[in-house]
Design a protein around this motif. Structure first.
Motif, short mmCIF file in Angstrom:
data_model
loop_
_atom_site.label_atom_id
_atom_site.label_comp_id
_atom_site.label_asym_id
_atom_site.label_seq_id
_atom_site.Cartn_x
_atom_site.Cartn_y
_atom_site.Cartn_z
N GLU A 151 0.83 -1.19 0.00
CA GLU A 151 0.00 0.00 0.00
C GLU A 151 0.87 1.25 0.00
O GLU A 151 1.83 1.36 0.75
CB GLU A 151 -0.93 0.01 1.21
CG GLU A 151 -2.02 -1.04 1.16
CD GLU A 151 -3.01 -0.89 2.30
OE1 GLU A 151 -2.78 0.03 3.13
OE2 GLU A 151 -3.98 -1.64 2.35
N LEU A 152 0.53 2.20 -0.85
CA LEU A 152 1.24 3.47 -0.93
C LEU A 152 0.25 4.62 -0.75
O LEU A 152 -0.83 4.59 -1.34
CB LEU A 152 1.94 3.62 -2.29
CG LEU A 152 2.98 2.56 -2.66
CD1 LEU A 152 3.46 2.77 -4.09
CD2 LEU A 152 4.15 2.62 -1.70
N PRO A 153 0.62 5.60 0.06
CA PRO A 153 -0.30 6.74 0.23
C PRO A 153 -0.32 7.59 -1.02
O PRO A 153 0.69 7.79 -1.69
CB PRO A 153 0.33 7.50 1.40
CG PRO A 153 1.78 7.17 1.33
CD PRO A 153 1.86 5.75 0.84
N SER A 154 -1.49 8.11 -1.38
CA SER A 154 -1.62 8.95 -2.57
C SER A 154 -2.83 9.86 -2.42
O SER A 154 -3.86 9.48 -1.87
CB SER A 154 -1.78 8.09 -3.82
OG SER A 154 -2.00 8.91 -4.95
N LEU A 155 -2.69 11.09 -2.93
CA LEU A 155 -3.80 12.04 -2.98
C LEU A 155 -4.59 11.93 -4.27
O LEU A 155 -5.58 12.62 -4.46
CB LEU A 155 -3.27 13.47 -2.83
CG LEU A 155 -2.57 13.81 -1.53
CD1 LEU A 155 -2.00 15.22 -1.60
CD2 LEU A 155 -3.52 13.69 -0.35
N SER A 156 -4.13 11.09 -5.17
CA SER A 156 -4.73 11.00 -6.49
C SER A 156 -6.23 10.72 -6.47
O SER A 156 -6.98 11.39 -7.19
CB SER A 156 -4.01 9.93 -7.32
OG SER A 156 -4.58 9.82 -8.60
N PRO A 157 -6.74 9.76 -5.68
CA PRO A 157 -8.18 9.52 -5.69
C PRO A 157 -8.99 10.75 -5.30
O PRO A 157 -10.03 11.05 -5.90
CB PRO A 157 -8.35 8.39 -4.67
CG PRO A 157 -7.04 7.70 -4.64
CD PRO A 157 -6.02 8.78 -4.83
N MET A 158 -8.53 11.48 -4.28
CA MET A 158 -9.24 12.69 -3.87
C MET A 158 -9.18 13.75 -4.95
O MET A 158 -10.19 14.40 -5.27
CB MET A 158 -8.64 13.22 -2.57
CG MET A 158 -9.30 14.49 -2.03
SD MET A 158 -8.57 16.02 -2.65
CE MET A 158 -7.05 16.09 -1.72
N LEU A 187 -7.63 16.99 3.20
CA LEU A 187 -7.32 15.70 2.59
C LEU A 187 -8.58 14.90 2.31
O LEU A 187 -8.56 13.94 1.53
CB LEU A 187 -6.39 14.89 3.51
CG LEU A 187 -4.98 15.44 3.70
CD1 LEU A 187 -4.12 14.44 4.45
CD2 LEU A 187 -4.34 15.79 2.37
N GLY A 188 -9.69 15.31 2.92
CA GLY A 188 -10.97 14.67 2.63
C GLY A 188 -11.65 15.24 1.41
O GLY A 188 -12.76 14.82 1.06
N GLY A 189 -11.02 16.22 0.73
CA GLY A 189 -11.58 16.79 -0.49
C GLY A 189 -12.61 17.87 -0.25
O GLY A 189 -13.40 18.18 -1.15
N GLU A 190 -12.63 18.49 0.93
CA GLU A 190 -13.57 19.57 1.22
C GLU A 190 -12.89 20.92 1.12
O GLU A 190 -11.72 21.07 1.50
CB GLU A 190 -14.17 19.39 2.61
CG GLU A 190 -15.05 18.17 2.76
CD GLU A 190 -15.67 18.08 4.15
OE1 GLU A 190 -14.99 18.49 5.12
OE2 GLU A 190 -16.81 17.63 4.27
N LEU A 191 -13.62 21.91 0.60
CA LEU A 191 -13.08 23.25 0.47
C LEU A 191 -13.03 23.91 1.85
O LEU A 191 -14.06 24.05 2.52
CB LEU A 191 -13.95 24.08 -0.47
CG LEU A 191 -13.46 25.49 -0.79
CD1 LEU A 191 -12.20 25.44 -1.65
CD2 LEU A 191 -14.55 26.29 -1.51
N VAL A 192 -11.83 24.33 2.27
CA VAL A 192 -11.68 24.99 3.57
C VAL A 192 -11.22 26.43 3.43
O VAL A 192 -11.26 27.20 4.39
CB VAL A 192 -10.71 24.22 4.49
CG1 VAL A 192 -11.28 22.85 4.84
CG2 VAL A 192 -9.33 24.08 3.85
#
Length: 455
Positions: free
Chosen positions: A33-40, A223-228
């Motif tokens: 398993e590798l961490p990635s931001l790609s799905p978000m 990181l959850g894909g929400e606009l802050v």
């Protein structure tokens, strides 16, 4: 050294765990398993757009054309005898924006991105481009709301910037330097940044996620894909990015957007109090505990909602609706996101005792001079009692007005007019009546004192 390696390994595992919880893990060839931001990012990026603005600026004639000998030598016509206006130049600038409502095509961006534009073009990641309608803007917060007519749009869900904490990971998305969509990562470096002199209402999120020219109006997401936040500015003493960027909290931006979509403008109210920051000397003088933070009430306007609620000069406001208040700039922002008629709960200290009171946000006590009724030389200006103490604040000013041409700026605090001291709107109005042909103003601008003559 052996213990240090174990420590770093533990830190790495914690970071990996944090990323994998926020974004779906990927796998390498060995099924690790590798961490990635790609799905978000695949869900968020299509909702971050590029904004191009076009404006027409009147081209000026070459001053040499005013010389009759020059015109004779080149057989050029006299510009004073020409009926045609000089051609208009077409200018273009670039920024970013965020689609926050896909069904209605609502796009949020910075006001300074679209300021003075005759035409606004919104370009999507998929190559589509649309002409946008400007629904309204909030120059004091630096927010503008656009609308496009398009199908199959993506949107970024709005998060809660009030839940952000220093150290949270964030991602900045925009189009720096016109390169196209770019993603950078970092953390929340600080919260509630005020006193920067960037906007009228400041309560910035500070981040080290790289923000550059062209990122303005772009998205700061969790990181959850929400606009802050909406990326808006950087601190760049050397002209480049040094890891200090600022974003407008989405809670503040949403409050402006809601009013713009309902009224076409932002109607901010006031409590009717003068305030100033707590200094060590004031803390001692008011017998406050060492380290006590808050905002000192320096005065309360007659007929204000604060007066009716019993707030007095000398009270120290320490919270609004349960959220700590540490500076006058933060208090202005906390009240600035409220609508007229909203009720807020103030927590304050009086004579060493903590008290609470509910106050309605009232109509702003201000003078407008949109048609020159205040003074013919101040047409296009808007004034209000200085919320930070004595004087009158320039809360709005038409860029084409006589006052702006003579050097007056939004955010200036007028301390005197026509050699008369100005403490509030009433004294300002009386001082202006002393002269019809010109106005002498004593102004405080970012802590510096200067005089302006408006002719």
């Amino acid at each position: 050294m052996h213990q240090f390696r174990h420590f770093m390994l533990a830190v790495s595992m914690l970071l990996v765990a944090g990323f994998t919880q926020a974004a779906l893990p990927l796998h390498d060839g060995s099924d690790r398993e590798l961490p990635s931001l790609s799905p978000m990012l695949k869900s968020v990026s299509p909702a971050v757009v590029n904004i191009a603005t076009f404006s027409s600026q009147q081209a000026t004639n070459n001053p040499l054309m005013n010389d009759p000998f020059f015109r004779h030598f080149f057989n050029a016509p006299d510009p004073r005898q020409q009926r045609q206006q000089p051609p208009r130049k077409r200018q273009q600038s670039a920024g970013s924006g965020v689609i926050v409502n896909a069904d209605d095509g609502i796009v949020m961006t910075n006001y300074h991105v679209i300021k003075g534009a005759d035409e606004v073009q919104v370009s999507m990641e998929d190559g589509r481009s649309f002409t946008a309608k400007v629904r309204g803007s909030d120059p004091e917060l630096d927010i503008a709301i656009l609308q496009i007519e398009a199908d199959n749009l993506a949107e970024v869900p709005l998060g809660d910037s009030g839940k952000l904490e220093v150290g949270d990971f964030v991602v900045a998305i925009g189009s720096p330097f016109g390169l196209g969509q770019t993603v950078t990562t970092g953390i929340v470096s600080a919260l509630d940044r005020t006193g920067l002199g960037i906007e009228g209402y400041e309560n910035f999120i500070q981040t080290d996620a790289s923000i550059n020219p062209g990122n303005s109006g772009g998205a700061l997401v969790s990181l959850g894909g929400e606009l802050v936040g909406i990326n808006t500015a950087i601190l760049a003493p050397a002209g480049g990015n040094i890891g200090i960027g600022f974003a407008i909290p989405v809670n503040m931006a949403k409050a402006s957007m809601d009013q713009i979509l309902e009224y076409g403008e932002v109607k901010r109210g006031q409590l009717g109090i003068g305030i100033q920051d707590i200094t060590p000397e004031l803390r001692e003088a008011f017998n406050l505990e060492n380290g006590q933070r808050g905002v000192l009430v320096t005065g309360v306007s007659d007929d204000s909602t604060a007066k009716k609620a019993g707030v007095e000069a000398g009270d120290v406001i320490i919270a609004v609706d349960g959220e700590a208040t540490n500076s006058s700039g933060q208090l202005r922002s906390q009240i600035g996101i409220k609508s007229i008629g909203d009720e807020v709960r103030l927590t304050y200290i009086r004579d060493g005792k903590v008290k609470k009171v509910d106050i309605k946000v009232g109509e702003p006590q201000q003078l407008t001079s949109t048609t020159g009724e205040l003074h013919k030389l101040l047409e296009g200006a808007r004034f209000e009692n200085n919320p930070d103490g004595e004087g009158v604040l320039v809360s709005g000013l038409s860029p084409n007005s006589v006052a702006a041409y003579n050097g007056l700026r939004p955010g200036d605090v007028i301390l005197g007019a026509n050699r008369q001291r100005v403490t509030n709107l009433d004294s300002f109005k009386k001082a202006l009546s002393l002269s019809k042909q010109s106005v002498l103003l004593h102004v405080n601008r970012n802590g510096n004192s200067l005089y302006l003559v408006i002719r």
